[in-house]
Design a protein around this motif. Structure first.
Motif, mmCIF file in Angstrom:
data_model
loop_
_atom_site.group_PDB
_atom_site.id
_atom_site.type_symbol
_atom_site.label_atom_id
_atom_site.label_comp_id
_atom_site.label_asym_id
_atom_site.label_seq_id
_atom_site.Cartn_x
_atom_site.Cartn_y
_atom_site.Cartn_z
ATOM 1 N N ASN A 196 -4.679 7.977 19.315
ATOM 2 C CA ASN A 196 -5.002 7.216 20.531
ATOM 3 C C ASN A 196 -6.452 6.748 20.521
ATOM 4 O O ASN A 196 -6.756 5.614 20.931
ATOM 5 N N ARG A 197 -7.331 7.599 20.057
ATOM 6 C CA ARG A 197 -8.752 7.226 20.005
ATOM 7 C C ARG A 197 -8.985 6.096 19.008
ATOM 8 O O ARG A 197 -9.716 5.140 19.287
ATOM 9 N N ILE A 198 -8.353 6.202 17.848
ATOM 10 C CA ILE A 198 -8.494 5.142 16.839
ATOM 11 C C ILE A 198 -7.956 3.828 17.383
ATOM 12 O O ILE A 198 -8.585 2.769 17.215
ATOM 13 N N PHE A 199 -6.808 3.889 18.056
ATOM 14 C CA PHE A 199 -6.205 2.674 18.590
ATOM 15 C C PHE A 199 -7.104 2.036 19.640
ATOM 16 O O PHE A 199 -7.222 0.804 19.710
ATOM 17 N N ASN A 200 -7.755 2.849 20.434
ATOM 18 C CA ASN A 200 -8.702 2.315 21.427
ATOM 19 C C ASN A 200 -9.894 1.643 20.753
ATOM 20 O O ASN A 200 -10.384 0.612 21.218
ATOM 21 N N ILE A 201 -10.347 2.215 19.647
ATOM 22 C CA ILE A 201 -11.487 1.634 18.925
ATOM 23 C C ILE A 201 -11.123 0.266 18.357
ATOM 24 O O ILE A 201 -11.862 -0.711 18.521
ATOM 25 N N ILE A 202 -9.968 0.174 17.689
ATOM 26 C CA ILE A 202 -9.634 -1.084 17.017
ATOM 27 C C ILE A 202 -9.234 -2.178 18.006
ATOM 28 O O ILE A 202 -9.325 -3.369 17.684
ATOM 29 N N THR A 203 -8.807 -1.790 19.218
ATOM 30 C CA THR A 203 -8.463 -2.789 20.237
ATOM 31 C C THR A 203 -9.593 -2.965 21.251
ATOM 32 O O THR A 203 -9.414 -3.667 22.247
ATOM 33 N N GLU A 204 -10.728 -2.363 20.971
ATOM 34 C CA GLU A 204 -11.892 -2.461 21.853
ATOM 35 C C GLU A 204 -11.535 -2.058 23.295
ATOM 36 O O GLU A 204 -11.980 -2.646 24.261
ATOM 37 N N PHE A 205 -10.689 -1.010 23.393
ATOM 38 C CA PHE A 205 -10.276 -0.434 24.671
ATOM 39 C C PHE A 205 -9.560 -1.462 25.566
ATOM 40 O O PHE A 205 -9.587 -1.341 26.785
ATOM 41 N N SER A 206 -8.934 -2.452 24.927
ATOM 42 C CA SER A 206 -8.179 -3.446 25.691
ATOM 43 C C SER A 206 -6.953 -3.861 24.887
ATOM 44 O O SER A 206 -6.965 -4.881 24.193
ATOM 45 N N THR A 207 -5.888 -3.061 24.963
ATOM 46 C CA THR A 207 -4.680 -3.390 24.207
ATOM 47 C C THR A 207 -4.072 -4.709 24.672
ATOM 48 O O THR A 207 -3.443 -5.416 23.886
ATOM 49 N N TYR A 208 -4.291 -5.051 25.932
ATOM 50 C CA TYR A 208 -3.755 -6.309 26.453
ATOM 51 C C TYR A 208 -4.315 -7.508 25.679
ATOM 52 O O TYR A 208 -3.605 -8.462 25.384
ATOM 53 N N ALA A 209 -5.619 -7.446 25.338
ATOM 54 C CA ALA A 209 -6.260 -8.559 24.636
ATOM 55 C C ALA A 209 -5.670 -8.756 23.234
ATOM 56 O O ALA A 209 -5.736 -9.846 22.674
ATOM 57 N N TYR A 210 -5.082 -7.689 22.669
ATOM 58 C CA TYR A 210 -4.529 -7.755 21.320
ATOM 59 C C TYR A 210 -3.003 -7.750 21.323
ATOM 60 O O TYR A 210 -2.383 -7.539 20.280
ATOM 61 N N GLU A 211 -2.407 -7.991 22.476
ATOM 62 C CA GLU A 211 -0.951 -7.868 22.617
ATOM 63 C C GLU A 211 -0.185 -8.725 21.638
ATOM 64 O O GLU A 211 0.792 -8.281 21.020
ATOM 65 N N ASN A 212 -0.612 -9.976 21.450
ATOM 66 C CA ASN A 212 0.100 -10.876 20.544
ATOM 67 C C ASN A 212 0.043 -10.382 19.104
ATOM 68 O O ASN A 212 1.019 -10.513 18.358
ATOM 69 N N SER A 213 -1.093 -9.839 18.697
ATOM 70 C CA SER A 213 -1.206 -9.299 17.338
ATOM 71 C C SER A 213 -0.394 -8.030 17.184
ATOM 72 O O SER A 213 0.291 -7.838 16.169
ATOM 73 N N ILE A 214 -0.464 -7.156 18.174
ATOM 74 C CA ILE A 214 0.228 -5.870 18.084
ATOM 75 C C ILE A 214 1.724 -6.063 17.885
ATOM 76 O O ILE A 214 2.349 -5.399 17.057
ATOM 77 N N LYS A 215 2.309 -7.000 18.613
ATOM 78 C CA LYS A 215 3.758 -7.182 18.495
ATOM 79 C C LYS A 215 4.162 -7.780 17.149
ATOM 80 O O LYS A 215 5.322 -7.725 16.763
ATOM 81 N N LYS A 216 3.180 -8.330 16.411
ATOM 82 C CA LYS A 216 3.446 -8.811 15.056
ATOM 83 C C LYS A 216 3.251 -7.716 14.012
ATOM 84 O O LYS A 216 3.544 -7.901 12.838
ATOM 85 N N GLY A 217 2.720 -6.558 14.480
ATOM 86 C CA GLY A 217 2.599 -5.417 13.585
ATOM 87 C C GLY A 217 1.265 -5.255 12.904
ATOM 88 O O GLY A 217 1.136 -4.448 11.973
ATOM 89 N N PHE A 218 0.253 -5.968 13.343
ATOM 90 C CA PHE A 218 -1.067 -5.808 12.736
ATOM 91 C C PHE A 218 -2.155 -6.278 13.693
ATOM 92 O O PHE A 218 -1.910 -7.051 14.622
ATOM 93 N N ILE A 219 -3.365 -5.789 13.445
ATOM 94 C CA ILE A 219 -4.557 -6.260 14.145
ATOM 95 C C ILE A 219 -5.599 -6.582 13.084
ATOM 96 O O ILE A 219 -5.797 -5.812 12.140
#
Length: 281
Positions: free
Chosen positions: A63-86
């Motif tokens: 969870n901590r790593i995921f927060n780091i790579i999404t800059e604590f905003s998973t919403y901002a990376y939603e389109n990338s996440i659903k494609k399986g990569f950031i």
């Protein structure tokens, strides 16, 4: 270039990054870091793999790593996440595995992320110095396909060819950077050097980006990474029919198969057998 490259270890918690630095002699040669919940960390370098079992990844670590790579905003990376990569600053691509959430027969999100693959981006200026001039004659570019198995340096070679064709060949190039791995764009600024005559279209699907680039930027050459589906090929044929050159990469270990499949599209083929070892056909 407008961004300083971040080391891939900067996206990991300090205790994990420190352990990797202790166990891996040359962190500059890291190609992949695979992180799995309740498993040891696996680090692959150019020469070997290291299994770091001193640390077992827990859900809190993930969870901590995921927060780091999404800059604590998973919403901002939603389109990338659903494609399986950031793709993060520096062009590093992080593959994501977990539980898929579907909506209207499409992946809406990935929950309970339990597996990450950090692929470290490498920029090797000059690796195509003895190659790029073979790809054009009398200012006419020969459509080119770069082929190799995963992890052998297709994108690295493509990137330097683009730079040299732009700077020394004086071609105007449009890069359709679907996963932001070629230019390593971050918030609109590129990290990698693609040359002074190169324009970058980030996060566009290849076919859409190709059509828009040809209409808007009037390139001499279109460059894309990792072609494969029907839409990709349709986009490249549109470029060819529009009088625009194309250079692309594709996964594969059989050059003859690719030559037969794409004989109407490409004139030159570059096969990478091992990192830094290639043959131009």
């Amino acid at each position: 270039m407008g961004n300083e490259r971040k080391n891939v270890l900067e996206y990991l918690p300090q205790k994990i990054a420190s352990e990797i630095k202790n166990k891996v002699p040359d962190i500059e040669q890291i190609l992949e870091i695979r992180i799995r919940v309740n498993k040891p960390i696996c680090v692959r370098t150019i020469k070997k793999e290291y299994v770091i079992d001193e640390i077992k990844i827990e859900n809190t670590d993930m969870n901590r790593i995921f927060n780091i790579i999404t800059e604590f905003s998973t919403y901002a990376y939603e389109n990338s996440i659903k494609k399986g990569f950031i793709t993060v600053k520096g062009g590093h691509r992080i593959g994501i595995c977990g539980e898929a959430v579907y909506e209207n027969n499409e992946i809406k999100y990935i929950n309970n992320v339990s597996y990450l693959n950090f692929r470290s981006a490498k920029e090797i200026i000059g690796c195509a110095n003895d190659l790029y001039e073979k790809l054009y004659k009398n200012n006419i570019f020969k459509n080119t396909l770069i082929i190799s198995e995963p992890g052998k340096g297709k994108t690295t070679l493509l990137r330097d060819i683009i730079r040299l064709l732009s700077d020394k060949g004086k071609f105007n190039i449009s890069v359709i950077d679907e996963r932001s791995e070629i230019a390593a764009s971050y918030k609109g600024m590129t990290t990698n050097d693609l040359g002074i005559r190169t324009d970058v279209m980030t996060a566009f699907e290849k076919k859409d980006g190709i059509v828009m680039a040809i209409r808007a930027m009037a390139p001499d050459i279109i460059a894309v990474d990792e072609i494969g589906n029907k839409e990709d090929i349709e986009g490249l044929y549109f470029a060819k029919q529009s009088g625009v050159g194309v250079i692309a990469t594709a996964h594969g270990s059989n050059v003859n198969e690719k030559v037969t499949k794409y004989k109407d599209l490409f004139k030159k083929y570059i096969y990478i057998e091992e990192i830094g070892e290639y043959e131009c056909i």
